[in-house]
Design a protein around this motif. Structure first.
Motif, PDB file in Angstrom:
ATOM      1  N   ALA A  95      -0.129  20.493  36.154  1.00  0.00           N
ATOM      2  CA  ALA A  95       0.493  21.201  37.301  1.00  0.00           C
ATOM      3  C   ALA A  95       1.812  20.309  37.727  1.00  0.00           C
ATOM      4  CB  ALA A  95      -0.315  21.516  38.637  1.00  0.00           C
TER       5      ALA A  95
ATOM      6  N   TYR B 299     -10.031  22.597  31.812  1.00  0.00           N
ATOM      7  CA  TYR B 299      -9.529  23.746  32.019  1.00  0.00           C
ATOM      8  C   TYR B 299     -10.885  24.429  32.203  1.00  0.00           C
ATOM      9  CZ  TYR B 299      -8.318  28.647  31.795  1.00  0.00           C
ATOM     10  OH  TYR B 299      -8.518  30.135  31.828  1.00  0.00           O
TER      11      TYR B 299
ATOM     12  N   ILE C 232      -4.142  29.590  39.986  1.00  0.00           N
ATOM     13  CA  ILE C 232      -4.255  28.617  39.158  1.00  0.00           C
ATOM     14  C   ILE C 232      -2.914  27.922  39.346  1.00  0.00           C
ATOM     15  CG2 ILE C 232      -3.636  29.650  37.001  1.00  0.00           C
ATOM     16  CD1 ILE C 232      -5.388  27.941  35.529  1.00  0.00           C
TER      17      ILE C 232
ATOM     18  N   THR D 279      -0.414  25.488  37.132  1.00  0.00           N
ATOM     19  CA  THR D 279      -0.183  24.824  35.742  1.00  0.00           C
ATOM     20  C   THR D 279       1.004  25.106  34.995  1.00  0.00           C
ATOM     21  OG1 THR D 279      -1.260  24.880  33.414  1.00  0.00           O
ATOM     22  CG2 THR D 279      -1.371  26.911  34.662  1.00  0.00           C
ATOM     23  N   THR D 280       1.556  24.252  34.409  1.00  0.00           N
ATOM     24  CA  THR D 280       2.685  24.490  33.517  1.00  0.00           C
ATOM     25  C   THR D 280       2.727  24.989  32.324  1.00  0.00           C
ATOM     26  OG1 THR D 280       2.882  22.359  33.043  1.00  0.00           O
ATOM     27  CG2 THR D 280       4.186  23.091  34.994  1.00  0.00           C
TER      28      THR D 280
ATOM     29  N   TYR E 159      -3.056  28.232  29.427  1.00  0.00           N
ATOM     30  CA  TYR E 159      -3.975  28.332  30.516  1.00  0.00           C
ATOM     31  C   TYR E 159      -3.541  29.640  31.497  1.00  0.00           C
ATOM     32  CZ  TYR E 159      -5.891  24.181  28.435  1.00  0.00           C
ATOM     33  OH  TYR E 159      -6.331  22.998  27.570  1.00  0.00           O
ATOM     34  N   ALA E 160      -2.585  29.766  31.673  1.00  0.00           N
ATOM     35  CA  ALA E 160      -2.193  30.517  32.828  1.00  0.00           C
ATOM     36  C   ALA E 160      -2.594  32.000  32.345  1.00  0.00           C
ATOM     37  CB  ALA E 160      -0.675  30.646  33.233  1.00  0.00           C
ATOM     38  N   ASN E 161      -2.140  32.327  30.972  1.00  0.00           N
ATOM     39  CA  ASN E 161      -2.630  33.530  30.584  1.00  0.00           C
ATOM     40  C   ASN E 161      -3.989  33.632  30.311  1.00  0.00           C
ATOM     41  OD1 ASN E 161      -0.298  35.173  30.252  1.00  0.00           O
ATOM     42  ND2 ASN E 161       0.312  33.940  28.187  1.00  0.00           N
TER      43      ASN E 161
ATOM     44  N   LYS F 168      -5.532  34.204  33.830  1.00  0.00           N
ATOM     45  CA  LYS F 168      -5.284  35.898  34.205  1.00  0.00           C
ATOM     46  C   LYS F 168      -6.301  36.609  33.780  1.00  0.00           C
ATOM     47  CE  LYS F 168      -1.621  37.220  32.693  1.00  0.00           C
ATOM     48  NZ  LYS F 168      -0.482  37.924  32.077  1.00  0.00           N
TER      49      LYS F 168
ATOM     50  N   ILE G 112      -0.553  32.867  39.864  1.00  0.00           N
ATOM     51  CA  ILE G 112      -0.241  31.897  39.019  1.00  0.00           C
ATOM     52  C   ILE G 112       1.029  31.221  39.790  1.00  0.00           C
ATOM     53  CG2 ILE G 112       0.742  30.977  36.666  1.00  0.00           C
ATOM     54  CD1 ILE G 112      -0.931  33.594  35.668  1.00  0.00           C
ATOM     55  N   ASN G 113       0.323  29.678  40.080  1.00  0.00           N
ATOM     56  CA  ASN G 113       1.697  29.070  40.686  1.00  0.00           C
ATOM     57  C   ASN G 113       2.334  29.527  41.999  1.00  0.00           C
ATOM     58  OD1 ASN G 113       1.464  27.096  38.938  1.00  0.00           O
ATOM     59  ND2 ASN G 113       3.047  27.860  37.514  1.00  0.00           N
TER      60      ASN G 113
END
Ligand code: UN1
Length: 481
Positions: A263, A397, A415, A417-418, A422-424, A427, A437-438
């Protein structure tokens, strides 16, 4: 500043004196009485329901242009008076003036949105499987709706229930939270001058035990939309289902905020502070569980502690204040009891945990953060509904996702994260109704669906065009020749 002006209920197009009155007190300054607000008795609630019932046949068949014009008028007046209404909101609920003006703006925009939406009510026209026959699927108003709203959004939540209810042709009886009747009264006063026929909109203030109970049990009310606590919500569901009334519930949350090793630290801290502590943490979308992976954990705890020391707690109307008071003595007691519970369970107090003294007497509490907590502790599982959050360390994660979903609630989940991967994944696999997300878990748009899963919500979504699910019933017509 104190005045003893009386504010009455609005029933069948008339302002009606309450059976009794109750004082609306400023939580930033207990010597400031905003006014005396009517408390309806059982007979008045029944009168409001009867007025709504009588108005329903004509209103539900009324032209959509007039409906749209009236809703638009309400929206315009709210927006034009946003500073004044924001000041009232900050005064009665305790969120800061910028937050309060933001909430009023949201309420105005909601009325504008539904002024447009009632011009877009549509249906389906489908050929029947029988030659020569056609099928129409249309939406009609549900009927008389009972709206029960909480104290933490004194104008936005009334707006997001009232506006769609009226747009789709329903008649309304609303009971705002006993702690914050001021904004709902101001909204009712605006609605009373916007051209709605008598009985279409009714305001009955008072306690849930008296007013709410009548609304939930009266068979002339076709549906209840409730936002509030889990305990009350579950009982409302039981009572509504027993008499086959439609019900929509928005209740608690224990919203997780996952912070991954990759992140952006500064962004993660800002969004965490915003969603856990702004609005004094008194949002059902607030994040109160930080689930942090091992590589960033210690840095994150340190950075949060430092950032939190710069947060200014104080009178909600004072400029430069970041966080206003807790709404009431009862809520402050609950928050403090969770501070004690977390310490007894062995969590480490990083910062906060004590009351803050200001120039005025109010319910000020320092934003509070615990670390070294585990997923099984009560502080990780139960909703506090105050500026109190805790941090749990996890290996990676996968452990973070499992812990985020390990809750009886499912309103909002975030979440930081860059990593797109992981974001997907988060979700798709989060068991929450809203995923961020962010971004902070709290602070939602007004034109898209709002709601949760599991113990957080029940029934169809609120807001945006999805609101029509609750406020309309579907009719299927078969047309022969
Ligand atoms: C928001 O986070 O912008 O009671 C709205 C609540 C929610 C609304 C949250 N129903 O806190």
């Amino acid at each position: 500043m104190s005045d003893s002006k009386r504010f009455d209920n609005y029933i069948g197009g008339e302002w009606v004196a309450g059976a009794t009155y109750s004082s609306n007190i400023n939580p930033s300054d207990l010597s400031d009485v905003i006014g005396e607000y009517a408390q309806a008795d059982v007979a008045q609630v029944n009168a409001a329901i009867d007025a709504a019932r009588s108005a329903f046949p004509a209103w539900s068949m009324s032209g959509i242009q007039a409906r749209s014009d009236s809703l638009d008028k309400v929206g315009s007046e709210i927006l034009a008076r946003r500073e004044e209404l924001g000041t009232l909101l900050a005064r009665e609920e305790g969120k800061t003036l910028p937050e309060a003006i933001g909430e009023v703006t949201r309420a105005g925009n909601i009325f504008k949105f539904f002024a447009g939406e009632c011009l877009r009510i549509s249906g389906d026209y489908i050929p029947s499987v029988r030659p020569g026959v056609n099928v129409e699927v249309t939406r009609e108003a549900l009927g008389v709706v009972g709206l029960i709203t909480p104290w933490n959004f004194p104008i936005a939540i009334p707006a997001w229930k009232i506006a769609p209810a009226l747009a789709y042709g329903n008649c309304v009886v609303i009971k705002p939270a006993d702690l914050v009747p001021g904004c709902a009264w101001a909204l009712a006063e605006i609605i009373s001058r916007a051209g709605f026929p008598a009985g279409v909109f009714n305001l009955v203030m008072g306690s849930g035990r008296v007013v709410g109970d009548v609304m939930v049990k009266n068979r002339k009310v076709d549906g209840i939309s409730f936002t509030g606590s889990v305990g009350v919500g579950r009982q409302i569901a039981v009572d509504c289902i027993a008499r086959q009334a439609k019900v929509q519930l928005e209740m608690g949350g224990k919203n997780p905020q996952v912070i991954l090793d990759d992140a952006d630290l500064k962004q993660a801290v800002e969004l965490s502070v915003q969603s856990a502590f702004y609005s004094t943490g008194q949002r059902c979308t607030a994040s109160s569980r930080f689930i942090v992976t091992a590589g960033i954990h210690d840095t994150f705890v340190e950075a949060m502690a430092e950032r939190m020391r710069s947060i200014k707690v104080g009178h909600a109307l004072k400029s430069g204040v970041d966080i206003g008071p807790v709404v009431s003595k009862a809520q402050l007691d609950q928050d403090m009891s969770y501070v004690a519970i977390a310490q007894d369970e062995g969590a480490r107090l990083v910062t906060g945990g004590e009351r803050v003294t200001c120039d005025t007497e109010g319910y000020f509490l320092a934003p509070t953060l615990f670390a070294d907590s585990t997923a099984q502790m009560r502080i990780s599982r139960e909703e506090v509904f105050g500026p109190v959050a805790n941090i749990v360390r996890v290996a990676d994660y996968e452990a973070a996702l499992a812990m985020a979903n390990d809750t009886e609630f499912g309103l909002s989940a975030g979440i930081a994260t860059t990593s797109l991967k992981y974001a997907n994944h988060f979700k798709r696999h989060s068991q929450a109704g809203m995923v961020m997300i962010n971004l902070p878990t709290a602070g939602v748009d007004y034109h898209v669906p709002f709601g949760g899963r599991k113990g957080s919500s029940y029934g169809s979504r609120e807001q945006g065009r999805y609101a029509q699910e609750f406020y309309t019933v579907v009719k299927t017509s078969y047309i022969g020749s």
